[in-house]
Scaffold this motif. Structure first.
Motif, PDB file in Angstrom:
ATOM      1  N   ASN A   1      85.284  19.385  37.178  1.00 42.63           N
ATOM      2  CA  ASN A   1      84.032  19.928  36.649  1.00 42.63           C
ATOM      3  C   ASN A   1      83.787  19.496  35.210  1.00 42.63           C
ATOM      4  O   ASN A   1      82.642  19.311  34.797  1.00 42.63           O
ATOM      5  CB  ASN A   1      84.033  21.458  36.743  1.00 42.63           C
ATOM      6  N   LYS A   2      84.864  19.349  34.438  1.00 40.93           N
ATOM      7  CA  LYS A   2      84.724  18.878  33.057  1.00 40.93           C
ATOM      8  C   LYS A   2      84.134  17.462  33.036  1.00 40.93           C
ATOM      9  O   LYS A   2      83.288  17.137  32.200  1.00 40.93           O
ATOM     10  CB  LYS A   2      86.076  18.886  32.339  1.00 40.93           C
ATOM     11  N   LYS A   3      84.592  16.634  33.961  1.00 38.03           N
ATOM     12  CA  LYS A   3      84.079  15.256  34.036  1.00 38.03           C
ATOM     13  C   LYS A   3      82.590  15.267  34.400  1.00 38.03           C
ATOM     14  O   LYS A   3      81.802  14.511  33.823  1.00 38.03           O
ATOM     15  CB  LYS A   3      84.874  14.451  35.073  1.00 38.03           C
ATOM     16  N   VAL A   4      82.238  16.128  35.349  1.00 39.99           N
ATOM     17  CA  VAL A   4      80.827  16.236  35.751  1.00 39.99           C
ATOM     18  C   VAL A   4      79.990  16.735  34.575  1.00 39.99           C
ATOM     19  O   VAL A   4      78.901  16.199  34.293  1.00 39.99           O
ATOM     20  CB  VAL A   4      80.676  17.202  36.955  1.00 39.99           C
ATOM     21  N   PHE A   5      80.482  17.755  33.876  1.00 41.98           N
ATOM     22  CA  PHE A   5      79.750  18.328  32.748  1.00 41.98           C
ATOM     23  C   PHE A   5      79.542  17.296  31.642  1.00 41.98           C
ATOM     24  O   PHE A   5      78.466  17.220  31.036  1.00 41.98           O
ATOM     25  CB  PHE A   5      80.490  19.549  32.211  1.00 41.98           C
ATOM     26  N   ASN A   6      80.564  16.491  31.372  1.00 41.54           N
ATOM     27  CA  ASN A   6      80.436  15.453  30.341  1.00 41.54           C
ATOM     28  C   ASN A   6      79.361  14.433  30.719  1.00 41.54           C
ATOM     29  O   ASN A   6      78.642  13.924  29.854  1.00 41.54           O
ATOM     30  CB  ASN A   6      81.779  14.759  30.125  1.00 41.54           C
ATOM     31  N   LYS A   7      79.251  14.144  32.017  1.00 36.36           N
ATOM     32  CA  LYS A   7      78.196  13.223  32.475  1.00 36.36           C
ATOM     33  C   LYS A   7      76.818  13.861  32.292  1.00 36.36           C
ATOM     34  O   LYS A   7      75.859  13.185  31.900  1.00 36.36           O
ATOM     35  CB  LYS A   7      78.418  12.862  33.948  1.00 36.36           C
ATOM     36  N   ILE A   8      76.727  15.165  32.583  1.00 37.00           N
ATOM     37  CA  ILE A   8      75.442  15.873  32.450  1.00 37.00           C
ATOM     38  C   ILE A   8      74.982  15.874  31.005  1.00 37.00           C
ATOM     39  O   ILE A   8      73.790  15.705  30.711  1.00 37.00           O
ATOM     40  CB  ILE A   8      75.569  17.311  32.991  1.00 37.00           C
ATOM     41  N   LYS A   9      75.907  16.050  30.061  1.00 34.87           N
ATOM     42  CA  LYS A   9      75.554  16.097  28.644  1.00 34.87           C
ATOM     43  C   LYS A   9      74.972  14.767  28.149  1.00 34.87           C
ATOM     44  O   LYS A   9      74.260  14.737  27.151  1.00 34.87           O
ATOM     45  CB  LYS A   9      76.773  16.488  27.804  1.00 34.87           C
TER      46      LYS A   9
ATOM     47  N   GLN B   1      67.192  28.932  22.283  1.00 32.54           N
ATOM     48  CA  GLN B   1      68.611  28.613  22.464  1.00 32.54           C
ATOM     49  C   GLN B   1      68.823  27.105  22.326  1.00 32.54           C
ATOM     50  O   GLN B   1      68.081  26.313  22.897  1.00 32.54           O
ATOM     51  CB  GLN B   1      69.092  29.070  23.847  1.00 32.54           C
ATOM     52  N   PRO B   2      69.838  26.671  21.563  1.00 33.57           N
ATOM     53  CA  PRO B   2      70.116  25.231  21.441  1.00 33.57           C
ATOM     54  C   PRO B   2      70.375  24.601  22.805  1.00 33.57           C
ATOM     55  O   PRO B   2      70.977  25.239  23.686  1.00 33.57           O
ATOM     56  CB  PRO B   2      71.366  25.189  20.557  1.00 33.57           C
ATOM     57  N   TYR B   3      69.944  23.359  22.974  1.00 33.04           N
ATOM     58  CA  TYR B   3      70.036  22.686  24.267  1.00 33.04           C
ATOM     59  C   TYR B   3      71.474  22.615  24.783  1.00 33.04           C
ATOM     60  O   TYR B   3      71.754  22.964  25.935  1.00 33.04           O
ATOM     61  CB  TYR B   3      69.449  21.277  24.156  1.00 33.04           C
ATOM     62  N   ASP B   4      72.401  22.179  23.918  1.00 35.55           N
ATOM     63  CA  ASP B   4      73.804  22.042  24.335  1.00 35.55           C
ATOM     64  C   ASP B   4      74.400  23.390  24.734  1.00 35.55           C
ATOM     65  O   ASP B   4      75.182  23.478  25.680  1.00 35.55           O
ATOM     66  CB  ASP B   4      74.635  21.421  23.213  1.00 35.55           C
ATOM     67  N   GLU B   5      74.023  24.436  24.019  1.00 37.35           N
ATOM     68  CA  GLU B   5      74.526  25.771  24.329  1.00 37.35           C
ATOM     69  C   GLU B   5      73.969  26.255  25.663  1.00 37.35           C
ATOM     70  O   GLU B   5      74.687  26.869  26.467  1.00 37.35           O
ATOM     71  CB  GLU B   5      74.132  26.741  23.210  1.00 37.35           C
TER      72      GLU B   5
END
Length: 266
Positions: free
Chosen positions: A184-192, A228-232
């Motif tokens: 999930n961390k790998k997927v999240f990094n791609k989403i960012k 709310q900040p986008y990254d947050e």
């Protein structure tokens, strides 16, 4: 990788005997690589690569280094935290993945210790730094089900088998969860890395259903519009993207939208 602690508030309560029996049970009944740490000094056992005692004689830095090394080399670490109640013992207990309090009469103490450790991890920088040192940016939290995580038991052969089975099952669950978290961390990094305006397109290309991707995009846009900040917003909403169905995510979005509309009327 996975650390199990054994402790009792009473002297000569059988903590070492119990933790040693679990260590031996795991080595005999599983194919896992198992290590043993004793905070105090043991009289009969020899020190080896997988069997360490007199841990209290090491400095905190040396303890950190040793635990970090063992977590890389072994699947399960048994931590005998008997000895006397000390600051050193309390600073090591929060890093265990499962904590056993020896003796059924100590059940109330077990719950209280769990609460103290949780509180300590929030405010004691030395504990937080120790955890951060071992687990990167992930703050370890004992699971909320205290009946399973912090229990009392008597020292019997049957319970050695029961607890050995419990630890083995828990290790397997822990291993699977960690692998899923890494994925999930790998997927999240791609989403960012997806441009904001193309979030739903990028999610769809990553394999998310188009309707769900579009809804998630709208949800993030709403959060950002409210300040709310986008990254947050991405960080907070990512677990819902992974774990919720389209219908569940839609219901959450509608409830939040309804709540915001109601607030604006006032």
């Amino acid at each position: 990788m996975y650390m199990v602690g054994f402790y009792s508030p009473k002297a000569k309560s059988g903590v070492t005997e119990m933790s040693l029996s679990i260590y031996q049970w795991l080595k005999k009944n599983t194919f896992l690589k198992v290590a043993f740490i004793s905070y105090g000094v043991l009289e009969k056992e020899e020190i080896s690569n997988d069997f360490i005692h007199g841990f209290s004689n090491l400095s905190l830095i040396e303890q950190k280094r040793k635990v970090k090394q063992l977590k890389k080399e072994f699947d399960i670490i048994i931590y005998d935290a008997s000895s006397q109640l000390s600051e050193g013992v309390l600073k090591l207990l929060p890093i265990v993945d499962r904590l056993f309090i020896v003796g059924d009469e100590n059940r109330d103490f077990a719950v209280k210790l769990h609460e103290i450790i949780q509180f300590d991890k929030l405010f004691d920088n030395s504990v937080k730094n120790f955890i951060a040192h071992l687990q990167g940016n992930k703050t370890f939290i004992l699971r909320e089900n205290m009946d399973q995580r912090v229990i009392g038991f008597t020292n019997s052969k049957k319970e050695t088998d029961d607890i050995g089975q419990m630890i083995y099952t828990d290790y397997v669950t822990f291993y699977i969860e960690r692998k899923l978290i890494e994925k999930n961390k790998k997927v999240f990094n791609k989403i960012k890395k997806i441009p904001r305006d193309e979030l739903y397109i990028g999610l769809y290309e990553l394999g998310i259903d188009f309707e769900k991707a579009l809804l998630f995009h709208q949800y993030i846009t709403l959060r950002v519009a409210l300040g709310q900040p986008y990254d947050e917003a991405l960080t907070n909403m990512f677990p819902f993207l992974i774990n919720y169905s389209f219908e569940e995510l839609l219901e959450k979005f509608q409830n939040e939208l309804f709540f915001i509309t109601k607030l604006q009327k006032y």
